[in-house]
Enzyme design. Structure first.
Site, PDB file in Angstrom:
ATOM      1  N   ALA A 138       0.802  -1.219   0.000  1.00 31.56           N
ATOM      2  CA  ALA A 138       0.000   0.000   0.000  1.00 31.56           C
ATOM      3  C   ALA A 138       0.836   1.270   0.000  1.00 31.56           C
ATOM      4  O   ALA A 138       0.412   2.300  -0.521  1.00 31.56           O
ATOM      5  CB  ALA A 138      -0.943   0.003   1.202  1.00 31.56           C
TER       6      ALA A 138
ATOM      7  N   ILE B 234      -4.769  -3.041  -5.400  1.00 35.13           N
ATOM      8  CA  ILE B 234      -5.841  -3.368  -6.337  1.00 35.13           C
ATOM      9  C   ILE B 234      -6.188  -2.183  -7.234  1.00 35.13           C
ATOM     10  O   ILE B 234      -7.189  -2.228  -7.952  1.00 35.13           O
ATOM     11  CB  ILE B 234      -7.108  -3.820  -5.579  1.00 35.13           C
ATOM     12  CG1 ILE B 234      -7.628  -2.692  -4.680  1.00 35.13           C
ATOM     13  CG2 ILE B 234      -6.836  -5.080  -4.771  1.00 35.13           C
ATOM     14  CD1 ILE B 234      -8.951  -3.012  -3.983  1.00 35.13           C
TER      15      ILE B 234
ATOM     16  N   HIS C   5      -4.036  -9.400  -4.926  1.00 28.60           N
ATOM     17  CA  HIS C   5      -5.357  -9.192  -4.329  1.00 28.60           C
ATOM     18  C   HIS C   5      -6.396  -8.723  -5.337  1.00 28.60           C
ATOM     19  O   HIS C   5      -7.453  -8.221  -4.956  1.00 28.60           O
ATOM     20  CB  HIS C   5      -5.245  -8.196  -3.168  1.00 28.60           C
ATOM     21  CG  HIS C   5      -4.400  -8.711  -2.039  1.00 28.60           C
ATOM     22  ND1 HIS C   5      -3.741  -7.883  -1.145  1.00 28.60           N
ATOM     23  CD2 HIS C   5      -4.104  -9.975  -1.659  1.00 28.60           C
ATOM     24  CE1 HIS C   5      -3.082  -8.624  -0.270  1.00 28.60           C
ATOM     25  NE2 HIS C   5      -3.287  -9.893  -0.565  1.00 28.60           N
TER      26      HIS C   5
ATOM     27  N   THR D  45       5.593  -1.757   2.009  1.00 27.92           N
ATOM     28  CA  THR D  45       4.790  -2.764   2.698  1.00 27.92           C
ATOM     29  C   THR D  45       5.399  -3.084   4.049  1.00 27.92           C
ATOM     30  O   THR D  45       6.624  -3.156   4.191  1.00 27.92           O
ATOM     31  CB  THR D  45       4.662  -4.064   1.873  1.00 27.92           C
ATOM     32  OG1 THR D  45       4.000  -5.069   2.658  1.00 27.92           O
ATOM     33  CG2 THR D  45       6.024  -4.585   1.434  1.00 27.92           C
TER      34      THR D  45
ATOM     35  N   ILE E  60       9.330   5.562  -1.007  1.00 29.90           N
ATOM     36  CA  ILE E  60       9.595   4.638  -2.109  1.00 29.90           C
ATOM     37  C   ILE E  60       9.716   5.388  -3.432  1.00 29.90           C
ATOM     38  O   ILE E  60      10.552   5.064  -4.274  1.00 29.90           O
ATOM     39  CB  ILE E  60       8.483   3.555  -2.187  1.00 29.90           C
ATOM     40  CG1 ILE E  60       8.766   2.538  -3.300  1.00 29.90           C
ATOM     41  CG2 ILE E  60       7.113   4.165  -2.371  1.00 29.90           C
ATOM     42  CD1 ILE E  60       9.885   1.594  -2.990  1.00 29.90           C
TER      43      ILE E  60
END
Length: 243
Positions: A24, A107, A123, A192, A233
């Site tokens: 996420a 997703i 997912h 993550t 990131i």
């Protein structure tokens, strides 16, 4: 920070089978909230009276379908966002023949929107929806345009192709992700906490000696990594790939 970027850049330059495994934290830099964050949890409790883990369970979907879609539309069905520097850097690495696969827990489809071709969505995706009765495909826009519970012309409920709690991961997607991770010469894990299983367990399939963890906070795997960077990131990957 600069020393870490240089070390990561050297790994990337000398590799040809990079795999990226992300969560996420990759998407939050595009403005998509992490429902596991404090704000996400308490916001869901305040508005719906349940934790996200309950709202996004298979049993809740089957028993309280209308309330499920109220939460799903408000929290997860986000299409008006764009890829950030992390997505773009990974797509560039793939075009250069350096990166063989992106494995994601997200997703939102942002890796594909950025141009990545070989993406394993553990997912599922908000952009794929199918009637539970006849199997007809529906887009994310179709779901947004329908009121309350989305229904197919045949009378069946349309279910998003996202993996809910109490559901298993797609075996083909999982096997593809495992195969690429096993063959990787560099595994970059980013955005993550490595707390969601079975997805987080995929890191155990990596057999190389260049494991990179990029996350703003510590993870249970930090001690096992060859390089740990506690930073954004997007910043790390954009400076490494030189966007």
């Amino acid at each position: 920070m600069e020393g870490h970027i240089k070390e990561l850049r050297n790994m990337v330059d000398s590799s040809g089978r990079i795999v990226f495994f992300g969560g996420a934290g990759v998407s939050t830099e595009s403005g998509i909230p992490d429902f596991r964050s404090e704000n996400g949890i308490y916001d869901a409790i305040r508005r719906f009276g349940e934790r996200p883990e309950t709202l996004l369970s298979h049993s809740f979907f089957m028993e309280h379908t209308e309330r499920f879609f109220q939460y799903y539309r408000s929290a997860l069905l986000v299409t008006d966002v764009q890829p950030n520097a992390a997505h773009l850097a990974l797509a560039k690495l793939e075009r250069e023949g350096k990166l063989t696969a992106v494995v994601t827990q997200n997703i939102d489809g942002l890796h594909t929107k950025a141009g990545s071709k070989n993406v394993y969505e553990l997912h599922g995706s908000i952009y794929r929806n199918h009637c539970m009765n006849c199997g007809k495909f529906y887009s994310a826009e179709d779901i947004m345009d329908m009121d309350t519970v989305p229904m197919c012309g045949c009378g069946g409920v349309i279910k998003p192709d996202v993996v809910l709690y109490e559901e298993g991961l797609d075996s083909d997607v999982l096997q593809g992700a495992v195969t690429h991770i096993m063959r990787a010469d560099v595994l970059i894990v980013g955005g993550t906490s490595l707390a969601v299983y079975p997805a987080a367990g995929l890191i155990d399939y990596y057999q190389g000696n260049r494991l990179v963890l990029i996350n703003k906070s510590e993870t249970p795997y930090d001690a096992r990594a060859d390089l740990v960077i506690h930073e954004s990131i997007g910043r790390v990957l954009s400076e490494t790939v030189r966007l």
